[in-house]
Design an enzyme around this catalytic site. Structure first.
Site, mmCIF file in Angstrom:
data_model
loop_
_atom_site.group_PDB
_atom_site.id
_atom_site.type_symbol
_atom_site.label_atom_id
_atom_site.label_comp_id
_atom_site.label_asym_id
_atom_site.label_seq_id
_atom_site.Cartn_x
_atom_site.Cartn_y
_atom_site.Cartn_z
ATOM 1 N N CYS A 289 1.387 -9.601 13.513
ATOM 2 C CA CYS A 289 2.744 -9.728 12.972
ATOM 3 C C CYS A 289 3.740 -9.008 13.873
ATOM 4 O O CYS A 289 3.500 -7.884 14.290
ATOM 5 C CB CYS A 289 2.764 -9.116 11.585
ATOM 6 S SG CYS A 289 4.404 -8.922 10.949
ATOM 7 N N GLU B 178 -6.052 -8.789 2.809
ATOM 8 C CA GLU B 178 -5.597 -9.924 3.621
ATOM 9 C C GLU B 178 -6.803 -10.690 4.182
ATOM 10 O O GLU B 178 -6.861 -11.924 4.114
ATOM 11 C CB GLU B 178 -4.723 -9.395 4.756
ATOM 12 C CG GLU B 178 -4.116 -10.492 5.603
ATOM 13 C CD GLU B 178 -3.477 -9.935 6.867
ATOM 14 O OE1 GLU B 178 -2.823 -8.880 6.814
ATOM 15 O OE2 GLU B 178 -3.634 -10.573 7.922
ATOM 16 N N HIS C 250 -0.031 -9.472 0.789
ATOM 17 C CA HIS C 250 -1.284 -9.630 1.551
ATOM 18 C C HIS C 250 -1.927 -10.986 1.340
ATOM 19 O O HIS C 250 -2.788 -11.394 2.121
ATOM 20 C CB HIS C 250 -2.309 -8.593 1.097
ATOM 21 C CG HIS C 250 -1.825 -7.193 1.197
ATOM 22 N ND1 HIS C 250 -1.299 -6.502 0.139
ATOM 23 C CD2 HIS C 250 -1.806 -6.356 2.247
ATOM 24 C CE1 HIS C 250 -0.962 -5.290 0.522
ATOM 25 N NE2 HIS C 250 -1.254 -5.167 1.806
ATOM 26 N N HIS D 73 0.829 -1.204 0.000
ATOM 27 C CA HIS D 73 0.000 0.000 0.000
ATOM 28 C C HIS D 73 0.859 1.247 0.000
ATOM 29 O O HIS D 73 0.909 1.981 0.979
ATOM 30 C CB HIS D 73 -0.935 -0.003 1.217
ATOM 31 C CG HIS D 73 -2.059 -0.973 1.068
ATOM 32 N ND1 HIS D 73 -2.576 -1.675 2.116
ATOM 33 C CD2 HIS D 73 -2.737 -1.371 -0.024
ATOM 34 C CE1 HIS D 73 -3.545 -2.461 1.674
ATOM 35 N NE2 HIS D 73 -3.659 -2.289 0.388
HETATM 36 FE FE1 SF4 Z 1 2.330 -8.187 6.828
HETATM 37 FE FE2 SF4 Z 1 4.022 -8.706 8.813
HETATM 38 FE FE3 SF4 Z 1 4.181 -10.052 6.582
HETATM 39 FE FE4 SF4 Z 1 4.898 -7.538 6.656
HETATM 40 S S1 SF4 Z 1 5.924 -9.239 7.735
HETATM 41 S S2 SF4 Z 1 3.676 -8.490 5.076
HETATM 42 S S3 SF4 Z 1 3.424 -6.684 8.094
HETATM 43 S S4 SF4 Z 1 2.452 -10.051 8.002
#
Ligand code: SF4
Length: 296
Positions: free
Chosen positions: A194, A127, A75, A43
């Site tokens: 995350c 996502e 995503h 994004h």
């Molecule tokens: Fe999303 Fe975390 Fe993966 Fe980055 S590391 S794409 S923030 S899940």
């Protein structure tokens, strides 16, 4: 007059998932690959423009792809989209983040074990669409507000498993999840936030709490949910501006500032952060950048 300083947060900017996706696509383009990205790769409008200069367009559906390869972003996509792409004769370059795949796997496993699934997140976020699009609508809920949580009779489900969209600020949704827990027989929470998001958010909190800092610039795309979360954290404590890049800066902001905090969303490339700092140097003659990071 004191020299103005910039302090970057200890953690900011591209997460590992986006870094890998960005690299994969650049390598693909450098090797002469012709592909189209389904939705923005990340994004961030600058990244989209950069991809276009490499010959990788962004398209909003499989049907719009004229190139032989379709690129899935970090995503992720609904699993059925892989099949549809192959049926359409497209080769897939999959840059889905491994943490997103972990959540896909864990939610499918929970479903097989008889849990009702609850996704805490934005139903329009790609996502979340990736997790839910292929599921029977009776097997899950997507909840983003306390009112939404209160509108469901959770007692009808024997077991519920809660999954967070990876980039959410979990603290903001604590009351939402507690509302479900109060009304349901049994609720388990999957640990799906995350760590990269957590680290950027924690570092933003440290920045916002730093008494030396007068204002904070949060750099990132306007469509980036995690960038907006960083901005929300910062503006609770300090004047904070969400900027996409150097072109958004206003010299007036820095008139009274001695120390400017800087953080950036997980979809913001390093060069955009460097450009913002270079622009501050142009706008503020007494600017001197401090390499010192704010310790967490
Ligand atoms: Fe999303 Fe975390 Fe993966 Fe980055 S590391 S794409 S923030 S899940």
């Amino acid at each position: 007059m004191l020299a103005m300083k910039v302090k970057r947060a200890e953690k900011y900017g591209f997460c590992s998932g986006v870094r890998i996706a960005d690299l994969k696509v650049k390598r693909f383009a450098a090797a002469g690959g012709r592909g189209a990205v389904l939705g923005q790769l990340v994004h961030n409008e600058r990244v989209v423009e950069e991809m276009e200069t490499l010959g990788v367009r962004t398209v909003d559906g499989l049907a719009a792809a004229q190139e032989p390869t379709i690129i899935f972003s970090a995503h992720g996509v609904p699993p059925s989209l892989h099949e549809r792409a192959r049926s359409a004769g497209l080769t897939i370059l999959d840059t889905t983040c491994k943490f997103v795949y972990d959540l896909h796997r864990e939610s499918i496993a929970a479903l097989a074990e008889g849990y009702h699934l609850v996704f805490i997140g934005d139903p329009k976020h790609r996502e979340v669409i990736g997790y839910t699009n292929d599921l029977d609508a009776s097997t899950y809920h997507i909840i983003s507000t306390r009112e939404g949580a209160e509108s469901v009779d959770w007692s009808q489900y024997a077991r519920i498993k809660v999954f967070y969209q990876t980039t959410l600020n979990a603290e903001e949704f604590e009351d939402v999840v507690q509302s479900i827990e109060r009304r349901a027989a049994r609720v388990e929470r999957a640990d799906t936030i995350c760590y990269a998001t957590k680290q950027n958010q924690d570092a933003a909190r440290v920045l916002a709490g730093d008494p030396d800092i007068d204002l904070i610039l949060v750099i990132g795309g306007t469509k980036s949910a995690n960038t907006r979360h960083l901005w929300e954290i910062c503006r609770e404590s300090k004047p904070s501006y969400l900027v996409q890049g150097a072109e958004d800066l206003d010299a007036e902001w820095f008139r009274e500032a001695n120390v400017v905090g800087v953080t950036a969303g997980a979809s913001t490339p390093d060069y955009v952060i460097d450009e913002v700092e270079a622009r501050i140097a142009e706008l503020v003659p007494a600017f001197a950048m401090s390499a010192a990071a704010v310790s967490g």
